[in-house]
Enzyme design. Structure first.
Site, PDB file in Angstrom:
ATOM      1  CG  HIS A 192      -3.893   8.309   8.215  1.00 39.38           C
ATOM      2  ND1 HIS A 192      -4.214   7.804   6.979  1.00 39.38           N
ATOM      3  CD2 HIS A 192      -2.553   8.130   8.345  1.00 39.38           C
ATOM      4  CE1 HIS A 192      -3.131   7.317   6.403  1.00 39.38           C
ATOM      5  NE2 HIS A 192      -2.114   7.515   7.200  1.00 39.38           N
ATOM      6  CB  SER A 232       1.235   8.053  -1.327  1.00 40.93           C
ATOM      7  OG  SER A 232       0.650   9.199  -1.900  1.00 40.93           O
ATOM      8  CE  LYS A 242      -3.722   2.628   1.063  1.00 37.44           C
ATOM      9  NZ  LYS A 242      -4.433   2.421   2.343  1.00 37.44           N
ATOM     10  CB  THR A 280      -2.255  11.754  -2.329  1.00 35.54           C
ATOM     11  OG1 THR A 280      -1.954  10.594  -3.104  1.00 35.54           O
ATOM     12  CG2 THR A 280      -3.388  12.517  -2.999  1.00 35.54           C
ATOM     13  CB  ALA A 281      -1.418  14.643   2.172  1.00 37.62           C
TER      14      ALA A 281
END
Length: 282
Positions: free
Chosen positions: A158, A56, A54, A114-115
């Site tokens: 989150h 980004s 997993k 992504t943030a």
């Protein structure tokens, strides 16, 4: 099969059935639980030995030669974007005007997230002259640092979406709302990738089955989810799952792929990520 994903409730919920051997024919998993900033780095390395990760979506341009994006298991959605927070009464929160961030110190959880891409794209449009220093720190340290005045603003992800009021912080902007208004697309947050040498269709099938079993019998995963999110109240963990595990987790679909394409093409135009071979995206 070696896999790495975060201990966050959405990931443990999604992978519970596969991790616990509840999917007929699926190989046994050897799990590494790690923050997404760690998995981003591992995927871009040459000797992690990991088969599935997993990461980004922002890290995809660095890993697509070795790993393929799978069409399920990840985190996209609406109303689930990163937040820019400031200290109540602090120098950057005298108003909700983004220009207050000009020249300020901003903490981010990763420069390959992504943030971070959303923040940079938003700041390019909304912060005249740009922000000052970017400080990378683990996401769970960001809100205390903003509260204590160690930094001027923080980019959070989150469960911080649900818990930031407890730190007395002020919401300057919801980057997800900005992205959705600007593009009309969902927000691409976390991707599941697998080595191209593997049977990608089979792996995607195992993940999709794991998601469907989690939805069908959510009580089965509760103990596992909470054992890896011990700092969260059960209601916060459940809200986390409900927000980040959605129809895009089962199938990216055309709008999901369009969102990824929009994010990475915009980021490449700003020089934030390398150009990618779009033929490798799906």
């Amino acid at each position: 099969m070696k896999i790495a994903f975060s201990p966050c409730p959405n990931d443990t919920f999604v992978f519970h059935a596969w991790v616990h051997g509840l999917i007929p024919g699926a190989p046994q998993l050897d799990v590494l639980y790690a923050d997404i900033d760690v998995t981003n780095t591992l995927a871009a390395g040459t000797s992690s030995g990991l088969d599935v990760l997993k990461i980004s979506y922002a890290a995809l341009p660095w890993v697509l030669s070795e790993y393929a994006l799978l069409p399920c298991g990840g985190a996209l959605g609406r109303g689930c974007g990163p937040l820019v927070l400031t200290q109540s009464g602090g120098a950057a929160s005298s108003s909700q005007d983004p220009s207050a961030l000009a020249g300020k110190r901003v903490a981010v959880p990763s420069e390959r997230s992504t943030a971070y891409l959303l923040f940079r794209l938003w700041a390019a449009q909304n912060v005249p002259g740009g922000v000052g220093e970017i400080v990378v720190m683990p996401f769970h340290e960001i809100m205390p640092a903003v509260r204590d005045g160690l930094i001027d603003a923080g980019l959070v992800i989150h469960e911080a979406r649900f818990t930031y009021p407890a730190y007395g912080l002020t919401l300057m902007t919801d980057l997800g709302s900005w992205w959705e208004a600007d593009t009309g697309l969902p927000i691409p947050l976390g991707a599941i990738v697998a080595r191209r040498s593997l049977d990608l269709d089979a792996i995607a099938g195992y993940i999709r089955t794991s998601v469907e079993q989690a939805w069908a019998q959510p009580a089965l995963s509760k103990q596992y989810v909470m054992s890896h999110s011990q700092e969260l109240a059960p209601e916060v963990a459940q809200a986390h799952i409900e927000l980040y595990v959605n129809e895009f987790t089962a199938n990216l679909g055309d709008s999901g792929y369009a969102a990824v394409t929009a994010l990475l093409s915009r980021a490449a135009q700003e020089g934030l990520v390398p150009e990618i071979d779009w033929a490798k995206l799906r």
